[in-house]
Motif scaffolding. Structure first.
Motif, mmCIF file in Angstrom:
data_model
loop_
_atom_site.group_PDB
_atom_site.id
_atom_site.type_symbol
_atom_site.label_atom_id
_atom_site.label_comp_id
_atom_site.label_asym_id
_atom_site.label_seq_id
_atom_site.Cartn_x
_atom_site.Cartn_y
_atom_site.Cartn_z
ATOM 1 N N VAL A 112 -3.149 4.759 4.876
ATOM 2 C CA VAL A 112 -2.781 3.612 4.043
ATOM 3 C C VAL A 112 -4.057 3.084 3.395
ATOM 4 O O VAL A 112 -5.174 3.496 3.744
ATOM 5 C CB VAL A 112 -2.105 2.498 4.878
ATOM 6 N N ALA A 113 -3.885 2.171 2.457
ATOM 7 C CA ALA A 113 -5.037 1.584 1.767
ATOM 8 C C ALA A 113 -5.618 0.462 2.612
ATOM 9 O O ALA A 113 -5.586 -0.722 2.248
ATOM 10 C CB ALA A 113 -4.621 1.079 0.389
ATOM 11 N N GLY A 114 -6.139 0.832 3.746
ATOM 12 C CA GLY A 114 -6.689 -0.166 4.644
ATOM 13 C C GLY A 114 -6.962 0.442 6.003
ATOM 14 O O GLY A 114 -7.102 1.661 6.163
ATOM 15 N N THR A 115 -7.012 -0.414 7.013
ATOM 16 C CA THR A 115 -7.329 0.002 8.379
ATOM 17 C C THR A 115 -6.163 -0.342 9.298
ATOM 18 O O THR A 115 -5.576 -1.421 9.198
ATOM 19 C CB THR A 115 -8.596 -0.703 8.886
ATOM 20 N N ILE A 116 -5.850 0.602 10.210
ATOM 21 C CA ILE A 116 -4.772 0.392 11.175
ATOM 22 C C ILE A 116 -5.380 -0.073 12.500
ATOM 23 O O ILE A 116 -6.333 0.532 13.004
ATOM 24 C CB ILE A 116 -3.960 1.688 11.384
ATOM 25 N N SER A 140 0.838 -1.197 0.000
ATOM 26 C CA SER A 140 0.000 0.000 0.000
ATOM 27 C C SER A 140 0.869 1.242 0.000
ATOM 28 O O SER A 140 1.943 1.260 0.618
ATOM 29 C CB SER A 140 -0.913 0.012 1.228
ATOM 30 N N PRO A 141 0.415 2.310 -0.668
ATOM 31 C CA PRO A 141 1.101 3.593 -0.499
ATOM 32 C C PRO A 141 0.881 4.136 0.910
ATOM 33 O O PRO A 141 -0.127 3.846 1.554
ATOM 34 C CB PRO A 141 0.446 4.490 -1.553
ATOM 35 N N VAL A 142 1.847 4.915 1.405
ATOM 36 C CA VAL A 142 1.767 5.543 2.730
ATOM 37 C C VAL A 142 1.779 7.046 2.523
ATOM 38 O O VAL A 142 2.666 7.586 1.860
ATOM 39 C CB VAL A 142 2.928 5.115 3.639
#
Length: 293
Positions: A137-141, A76-78
């Protein structure tokens, strides 16, 4: 969960982050030592404010985002949100400043240090996790609660120790040693908090908004330079005022003004006192009783 890297560029990031934490702590402890020697409350507050920027802005915030340059999620890109990044800087400076003001004014007591340490540690945690909230990011932390609690304990203990050093250490060797310990504590808190996070990708999320991590190198370098120059100039100005004014802020008139103040009127009086007075002419008597001068 996806793979997460914390040391993308090898040892460069942790070494650079530790050096910033050490230098910020070192400058901050030098300023707090000057604050203890200040004769007025206003001058003490100025030195403590400079120390807050050195420790909060340099040792904590700059260290955090320098270390974050090594963070990467390969799948994922940051990106970083500018607003939250700036807000995290304010959290760090304000929290450290409040803690220093509490322990810097008034008697030195363990209870005051512990209370200020809780406040400052909470601010450091707010800085760290608000900075993480600003990372996209392309998601969940997600976070591991046990490691988050461990980072909180480290933050409070490290803040309390730092504040105790701020009101206790004196001399080059103790300050260097205390700054080295503070640098280790700050880095330990950061990497413990980073170890607590995991990322779950969302494949439907295509675009990630924010600035690239490497783009932050320029503002980090500028902020680092501005912090160092600002702290140096502020310290120089404060030292100059202390050199040319007495404890109450009254301008000095010369090198020996504190012990023997002088003025033109006193100089004239002293000159007149040293000048010999004219002697009266001798009196001579004549034969008819009249006197001649």
């Amino acid at each position: 969960m996806t793979e997460v890297h914390h040391f993308t560029y090898g040892v460069f990031n942790p070494i650079a982050a530790y050096l910033l934490a050490f230098l910020g702590s070192f400058f901050g402890l030098l300023c707090t030592a000057r604050a203890r020697d200040a004769r007025t409350r206003g001058r003490r507050t100025r030195w403590l404010s400079i120390a807050a920027f050195a420790i909060g802005g340099g040792a904590i915030w700059l260290m955090h985002f320098t270390a974050m340059l090594g963070f990467d999620v390969p799948a994922s890109p940051v990106r970083f949100d500018v607003g939250m990044t700036v807000a995290s800087l304010l959290f760090a400076v304000v929290a450290v400043g409040l803690g220093l003001m509490i322990v810097g004014h008034g008697p030195r007591r363990l209870g005051r240090v512990i209370g200020a340490g809780l406040l400052t540690g909470g601010g450091v945690l707010a800085m760290h996790y608000s900075g993480m909230e600003g990372m996209h990011v392309a998601g969940t932390i997600h976070y591991n609660l046990a490691l988050v609690l461990a980072s909180a304990i480290i933050a409070v203990v490290a803040s309390s120790v730092a504040l105790w050093f701020a009101i206790s250490v004196r001399g080059w060797a103790p300050v260097i040693g205390a700054a080295a310990i503070m640098g280790i504590a700050v880095c330990g808190m950061h990497y413990t908090g980073m170890a607590a996070m995991t990322v779950t990708l969302d494949h439907q999320l295509v675009e990630v908004h924010g600035i690239r991590p490497l783009t932050m190198i320029v503002p980090i370098m500028l902020i680092t330079a501005a912090t160092i120059v600002g702290v140096a100039l502020s310290a120089l100005q404060a030292m100059t005022e202390e050199e040319f004014t007495d404890g109450a802020g009254t301008p000095r008139r010369g090198v020996h003004a504190e012990n023997n103040p002088w003025s033109l009127k006193q100089a004239s009086l002293a000159t007149s006192a040293r000048r010999p007075s004219p002697r009266p002419a001798p009196v001579r008597s004549t034969t008819n009783g009249e006197s001649l001068v």
